[in-house]
Design a protein around this motif. Structure first.
Motif, PDB file in Angstrom:
ATOM      1  N   LEU A 151       0.839  -1.196   0.066  1.00  0.00           N
ATOM      2  CA  LEU A 151      -0.110   0.103  -0.025  1.00  0.00           C
ATOM      3  C   LEU A 151       0.803   1.409   0.069  1.00  0.00           C
ATOM      4  CD1 LEU A 151      -2.914  -1.192   2.573  1.00  0.00           C
ATOM      5  CD2 LEU A 151      -2.948  -0.986  -0.078  1.00  0.00           C
ATOM      6  N   PHE A 152       2.001   1.150   0.702  1.00  0.00           N
ATOM      7  CA  PHE A 152       2.788   2.204   0.832  1.00  0.00           C
ATOM      8  C   PHE A 152       4.173   2.451   0.231  1.00  0.00           C
ATOM      9  CE2 PHE A 152       0.292   1.947   4.570  1.00  0.00           C
ATOM     10  CZ  PHE A 152      -0.614   2.874   4.522  1.00  0.00           C
ATOM     11  N   SER A 153       4.257   1.604  -1.190  1.00  0.00           N
ATOM     12  CA  SER A 153       5.443   1.302  -1.789  1.00  0.00           C
ATOM     13  C   SER A 153       6.141   2.733  -1.977  1.00  0.00           C
ATOM     14  CB  SER A 153       5.274   0.589  -2.827  1.00  0.00           C
ATOM     15  OG  SER A 153       4.507  -0.784  -2.663  1.00  0.00           O
ATOM     16  N   PRO A 154       5.277   3.770  -2.691  1.00  0.00           N
ATOM     17  CA  PRO A 154       6.079   4.927  -3.126  1.00  0.00           C
ATOM     18  C   PRO A 154       6.853   5.723  -2.175  1.00  0.00           C
ATOM     19  CG  PRO A 154       3.642   4.607  -4.055  1.00  0.00           C
ATOM     20  CD  PRO A 154       3.828   3.738  -3.077  1.00  0.00           C
ATOM     21  N   TRP A 155       6.253   5.584  -1.033  1.00  0.00           N
ATOM     22  CA  TRP A 155       6.974   6.217   0.359  1.00  0.00           C
ATOM     23  C   TRP A 155       7.835   5.245   1.098  1.00  0.00           C
ATOM     24  CZ3 TRP A 155       1.637   5.914  -0.816  1.00  0.00           C
ATOM     25  CH2 TRP A 155       0.915   7.197  -1.408  1.00  0.00           C
ATOM     26  N   LEU A 156       7.725   4.358   1.064  1.00  0.00           N
ATOM     27  CA  LEU A 156       8.682   3.238   1.700  1.00  0.00           C
ATOM     28  C   LEU A 156      10.020   3.044   0.752  1.00  0.00           C
ATOM     29  CD1 LEU A 156       6.420   0.475   3.400  1.00  0.00           C
ATOM     30  CD2 LEU A 156       7.273   2.635   4.525  1.00  0.00           C
ATOM     31  N   ALA A 157       9.777   2.962  -0.474  1.00  0.00           N
ATOM     32  CA  ALA A 157      10.864   2.599  -1.405  1.00  0.00           C
ATOM     33  C   ALA A 157      11.886   3.710  -1.698  1.00  0.00           C
ATOM     34  CB  ALA A 157      10.491   2.117  -2.633  1.00  0.00           C
ATOM     35  N   PRO A 158      13.184   3.580  -1.000  1.00  0.00           N
ATOM     36  CA  PRO A 158      14.113   4.714  -1.337  1.00  0.00           C
ATOM     37  C   PRO A 158      14.657   5.084  -2.901  1.00  0.00           C
ATOM     38  CG  PRO A 158      15.398   2.772  -0.862  1.00  0.00           C
ATOM     39  CD  PRO A 158      13.793   2.330  -0.701  1.00  0.00           C
TER      40      PRO A 158
END
Length: 290
Positions: A40-47
């Motif tokens: 759900l939060f890939s864009p915010w978790l991925a560096p």
């Protein structure tokens, strides 16, 4: 005295069993929560962007203090970011396959078990036809014939995974059909649809919930296998199986390319299987009594 010691040992075994079941449930829920959070939060978790290439940073080893915590692959893409984004595909496919397979299998199983006769015979013949194909080979054949795509992969993996739902639901429906409360409802004039909705489905739902956790784990393994063979979703979409496929040629020189996606698959499938085992221990009266 010996009776007291035996009773104490039995109580200790039951306490250990409950603790083990609690650990399985906790670990399974934790893995499922992590998978949901990453998806759900890939864009915010991925560096980094998952497909961003940097040939100057290709095949860098893991560096816990650097910009690439889990290292990079052969074209300089960040392994951690691709694992995080790859969870989306695993989550979507596992959830969709479980929903479609359970809905199809439960519907056919209830119809076959409740009505019986030629309807049951026809559904059982359909089960035998699909059951004759190995699951992965059938999925490969469908993808190879129709083409790649997320929807095609979901259909290919659902093509046979509805059968366990159908068989279990049919058996339980046949057992419930002659129970007193069902006979009472029929005597009072309840329709078939009313009895199925209000009496049959609620009584088979616990078995469906337990089966769904195992079905999601199997779907993740099958999707990873298809992606590993190059028959999963398009290559532009990062998947754990696709990452393992990319790592085949570099297994001896860049071990991190295969290790971390493999660990992601292993821990996710282990968590879902342990969760399913804990749910079965909780809901199965035979297991709860021990």
């Amino acid at each position: 005295m010996s009776f007291s010691l035996s009773a104490l040992r039995w109580q200790a075994l039951r306490r250990d069993y409950r603790h083990l079941t609690g650990f399985k449930a906790g670990f399974g829920f934790a893995m499922l929560a992590i998978l949901l959070a990453m998806g759900l939060f890939s864009p915010w978790l991925a560096p980094h962007p998952p497909n961003q290439q940097d040939l100057m940073a290709a095949m860098l080893p893991p560096d816990w203090t650097g910009p690439y915590v889990l290292g990079t692959d052969h074209v300089g893409r960040d392994i951690l970011s691709r694992i995080i984004y790859g969870s989306r595909v695993s989550l979507i496919i596992a959830g969709a396959v479980a929903i479609f397979a359970s809905a199809t299998g439960v519907a056919l199983g209830v119809i076959a078990g409740w009505f019986g006769g030629w309807i049951d015979d026809a559904i059982q013949k359909l089960v035998e036809i699909f059951w004759s194909f190995p699951p992965l080979m059938l999925a490969i054949a469908i993808v190879a014939f129709v083409g790649q795509g997320l929807g095609i992969v979901i259909i290919a993996l659902t093509a046979q995974r509805w059968i366990p739902y159908c068989r279990v639901t049919r058996a339980e429906t046949i057992a419930l059909r002659e129970r007193e409360f069902i006979l009472s409802a029929r005597t009072l004039g309840a329709s078939d649809g009313f009895i199925i909705r209000h009496h049959i489905l609620p009584n088979v739902m616990l078995s469906i919930i337990v089966m769904t956790s195992f079905a999601m784990a199997n779907a993740i393994i099958a999707e990873s296998a298809l992606s590993f063979l190059g028959l999963g979703v398009p290559p532009a979409i990062p998947t754990w199986g696709g990452m393992l496929s990319d790592a085949r040629s570099y297994i001896s020189t860049a071990w991190w390319m295969a290790l971390f996606p493999g660990l992601a698959i292993f821990l996710t499938v282990l968590g879902m299987n342990l969760l399913g085992d804990a749910l079965r221990s909780q809901f199965d009266p035979k297991l709860k009594s021990h």
